[in-house]
Design a protein around this motif. Structure first.
Motif, PDB file in Angstrom:
ATOM      1  N   UNK A 190     -16.888   6.155 -16.096  1.00  0.00           N
ATOM      2  CA  UNK A 190     -16.341   5.740 -14.794  1.00  0.00           C
ATOM      3  C   UNK A 190     -16.601   4.251 -14.587  1.00  0.00           C
ATOM      4  N   UNK A 191     -15.828   3.676 -13.673  1.00  0.00           N
ATOM      5  CA  UNK A 191     -15.948   2.254 -13.317  1.00  0.00           C
ATOM      6  C   UNK A 191     -15.840   1.352 -14.546  1.00  0.00           C
ATOM      7  N   UNK A 192     -14.868   1.666 -15.401  1.00  0.00           N
ATOM      8  CA  UNK A 192     -14.622   0.831 -16.577  1.00  0.00           C
ATOM      9  C   UNK A 192     -13.225   0.233 -16.544  1.00  0.00           C
ATOM     10  N   UNK A 193     -12.218   1.034 -16.180  1.00  0.00           N
ATOM     11  CA  UNK A 193     -10.840   0.543 -16.084  1.00  0.00           C
ATOM     12  C   UNK A 193     -10.241   1.027 -14.766  1.00  0.00           C
ATOM     13  N   UNK A 194      -9.819   0.079 -13.934  1.00  0.00           N
ATOM     14  CA  UNK A 194      -9.105   0.386 -12.698  1.00  0.00           C
ATOM     15  C   UNK A 194      -7.645  -0.015 -12.862  1.00  0.00           C
ATOM     16  N   UNK A 195      -6.766   0.734 -12.226  1.00  0.00           N
ATOM     17  CA  UNK A 195      -5.376   0.298 -12.085  1.00  0.00           C
ATOM     18  C   UNK A 195      -5.042   0.282 -10.601  1.00  0.00           C
ATOM     19  N   UNK A 196      -4.148  -0.615 -10.213  1.00  0.00           N
ATOM     20  CA  UNK A 196      -3.771  -0.677  -8.804  1.00  0.00           C
ATOM     21  C   UNK A 196      -2.346  -1.141  -8.651  1.00  0.00           C
ATOM     22  N   UNK A 197      -1.778  -0.819  -7.502  1.00  0.00           N
ATOM     23  CA  UNK A 197      -0.409  -1.218  -7.209  1.00  0.00           C
ATOM     24  C   UNK A 197      -0.204  -1.137  -5.703  1.00  0.00           C
ATOM     25  N   UNK A 198       0.956  -1.577  -5.265  1.00  0.00           N
ATOM     26  CA  UNK A 198       1.323  -1.550  -3.846  1.00  0.00           C
ATOM     27  C   UNK A 198       2.622  -0.768  -3.710  1.00  0.00           C
ATOM     28  N   UNK A 199       2.682   0.139  -2.752  1.00  0.00           N
ATOM     29  CA  UNK A 199       3.907   0.888  -2.506  1.00  0.00           C
ATOM     30  C   UNK A 199       4.340   0.721  -1.051  1.00  0.00           C
ATOM     31  N   UNK A 200       5.625   0.931  -0.830  1.00  0.00           N
ATOM     32  CA  UNK A 200       6.201   0.766   0.497  1.00  0.00           C
ATOM     33  C   UNK A 200       6.024   2.046   1.320  1.00  0.00           C
ATOM     34  N   UNK A 201       5.723   1.891   2.602  1.00  0.00           N
ATOM     35  CA  UNK A 201       5.717   2.990   3.559  1.00  0.00           C
ATOM     36  C   UNK A 201       6.728   2.658   4.642  1.00  0.00           C
ATOM     37  N   UNK A 202       7.668   3.543   4.925  1.00  0.00           N
ATOM     38  CA  UNK A 202       8.738   3.232   5.895  1.00  0.00           C
ATOM     39  C   UNK A 202       8.199   3.162   7.321  1.00  0.00           C
ATOM     40  N   UNK A 203       8.850   2.346   8.131  1.00  0.00           N
ATOM     41  CA  UNK A 203       8.498   2.216   9.548  1.00  0.00           C
ATOM     42  C   UNK A 203       9.720   2.555  10.400  1.00  0.00           C
ATOM     43  N   UNK A 204       9.489   2.602  11.696  1.00  0.00           N
ATOM     44  CA  UNK A 204      10.581   2.931  12.620  1.00  0.00           C
ATOM     45  C   UNK A 204      11.620   1.815  12.687  1.00  0.00           C
ATOM     46  N   UNK A 205      11.241   0.602  12.282  1.00  0.00           N
ATOM     47  CA  UNK A 205      12.165  -0.537  12.308  1.00  0.00           C
ATOM     48  C   UNK A 205      12.853  -0.625  10.948  1.00  0.00           C
ATOM     49  N   UNK A 206      14.148  -0.527  10.918  1.00  0.00           N
ATOM     50  CA  UNK A 206      14.893  -0.547   9.669  1.00  0.00           C
ATOM     51  C   UNK A 206      14.737  -1.904   8.979  1.00  0.00           C
TER      52      UNK A 206
END
Length: 515
Positions: free
Chosen positions: A305-321
């Motif tokens: 554990x705590x040897x390789x991390x991966x990360x990313x960003x994803x979109x979450x929709x909102x009430x405003x188009x």
């Protein structure tokens, strides 16, 4: 007249400096950019202090401020408010305000110290760095000199270069002689690739000769000429055609159809390209940059554990188009545990840097312990994040552009998140509601989800090292059931062996054998 640089130029300069390999000196990068070495060092220091981000207000859907935007009075009020709370309540307060606990601790220290000035770099430290750079350059030149001297021997002793001629007949005696020359050159300090290039061979050919039990070439002859090969006269006709006034500005893909429209056939399009390539007539001449082959990212392997991390960003929709919230998610690929997350209304490397600082403190990550893999997005390669990773001793790793398969664990996690039955069918009404839902998902994923990639234990069980005992018990129950009722099993019982290593972007089997 003093030159002025835009904020964007400063950020790009720091990103370029921190993204380079270890063998590239900062002095060379500063020279290429046309700036002073001390100036580049100062910009890197500003990036580490989160003072080099470009001005960006992000989405206008919320009035939430970043931690660095809080004034002194607001910070003092936050410290007083957190002083009456326990650890759990502090974490809840920080999440609701878009802070981390380490922000509160840092603000406390700043108030305790009072106004301070930035330390000035001492002359002795600067001198040590210059000596280190000079020593590194001297070692590099010594190695280059030793390699040049080592390559002189095979250059003199070899009778002739083999010329990279595919299929050329090489006798067993000649192979032994070439292998000896290359081996001696390697022992003297030369690289195998350079020695092979000098003798007109590829490194793979030498490796194949060494691995072979019998070096005798079983072929009786290598003179193989296809019967439909273009004659010299036909090749000259192709060269004359492509260089003519009428067709000199066109590629073969357009020359061949135009000739066919006139009822003329000289050769196929591939023959045109092949002949032009042999005469070096395919040099890139378009305005667009030539295609650049991008190497596959380095293969990584996690065994704890705590040897390789991966990360990313994803979109979450909102009430405003057209407006979105952004979920920052960091995973440990060995245990599949979500070690950190946060929801913001904008994508900034500053926010990602704060998240990594918080993760390192909670997981007690030591320098040079973790490799952080991500894609090529601007927050992932931002100057502030790269400077923070360098300060934390975390090694960055990046996917190829537009290749989602290079970051499969994060992509799979996002699919699990968005295909949960509890995932809202309608958009999130506010950032608070989004954070509340993600918090529930993370608790379920880490503590309840039986992950198929780790033999159906929860990520937290594997992260804490409990999976070995759990899987051993499952195996014991299986074996006891098999002994009591063997007719139910036609073969071996299910394999409950613990997975000891997890690979990210592994090499192909052929490449692994060659290495």
């Amino acid at each position: 007249m003093r030159r002025r640089f835009t904020q964007e130029f400063k950020v790009q300069a720091v990103e370029k400096a921190l993204s380079q390999c270890d063998d590239v000196r900062l002095e060379d990068i500063a020279l290429d950019l046309g700036i002073g070495y001390s100036t580049l060092q100062r910009w890197i220091a500003l990036a580490k202090n989160h003072e080099l981000e470009t001005d960006y207000t992000g989405s206008q859907m919320t009035s939430e401020k970043r931690p660095q935007d809080w004034d002194l009075e607001e910070r003092l009020n936050a410290i007083i408010e957190c002083g009456r709370l326990d650890d759990t309540a502090v974490n809840e307060y920080c999440r609701s305000k878009g802070l981390y606990p380490h922000h509160i601790e840092q603000w406390k220290k700043n108030f305790a110290k009072g106004p301070s000035t930035k330390p000035v770099k001492s002359d002795s430290k600067q001198l040590k760095q210059e000596i280190k750079q000079l020593q590194k350059e001297l070692n590099r030149k010594d190695k280059a000199l030793a390699e040049t001297a080592a390559l002189l021997v095979p250059q003199k002793k070899s009778r002739c270069a083999l010329g990279f001629q595919r299929g050329r007949l090489t006798s067993s005696t000649e192979r032994h002689e070439l292998i000896k020359l290359i081996t001696d050159a390697q022992k003297s300090g030369a690289r195998q690739e350079k020695a092979c290039e000098l003798l007109g061979l590829t490194a793979r050919t030498i490796q194949r000769w060494i691995e072979a039990d019998d070096m005798t070439d079983k072929r009786t002859s290598t003179i193989k000429r296809p019967p439909n090969r273009l004659t010299e006269l036909e090749q000259q006709r192709i060269i004359k055609t492509v260089n003519s006034i009428e067709y000199g500005h066109l590629p073969p893909s357009k020359i061949v159809p135009k000739l066919l429209d006139k009822g003329v056939w000289i050769a196929s399009e591939s023959s045109f390209y092949r002949v032009m390539k042999s005469h070096k007539l395919l040099t890139h001449r378009e305005k667009v940059k030539p295609n650049k082959k991008i190497k596959k990212p380095k293969a990584l392997r996690a065994t704890r554990v705590n040897e390789i991390y991966t990360w990313d960003i994803t979109y979450l929709p909102t009430a405003v188009k057209g407006q979105f919230l952004y979920l920052y998610l960091v995973m440990d690929i060995y245990s599949r545990k979500i070690v950190g997350w946060q929801v913001h209304d904008t994508q900034l490397s500053t926010l990602a840097a704060d998240l990594m600082v918080d993760i390192c403190r909670r997981e007690q990550v030591k320098p040079e312990q973790v490799t952080l893999h991500s894609d090529n997005g601007s927050p992932m390669k931002g100057a502030t994040l790269l400077a923070t990773l360098q300060e934390l001793g975390i090694v960055p790793s990046f996917s190829r552009p537009s290749v989602s398969n290079d970051n499969p664990y994060s992509e799979s996690l996002f699919k699990t998140l968005k295909y949960r039955p509890e995932y809202p069918e309608k958009a999130f009404e506010s950032m608070g509601s989004a954070r509340k839902w993600v918090s529930g998902f993370v608790d379920w994923y880490n503590d309840e989800h039986l992950h198929s990639g780790i033999k159906f234990v929860t990520p937290n069980q594997r992260h804490l090292g409990l999976d070995k005992a759990i899987l051993a018990k499952r195996h014991q129950v299986n074996e006891m059931a098999k002994l009591q009722n063997p007719s139910r099993w036609s073969g071996k019982s299910r394999d409950w062996t613990m997975i000891n290593e997890v690979n990210l972007n592994p090499e192909k089997k052929e490449a692994m054998r060659a290495a």
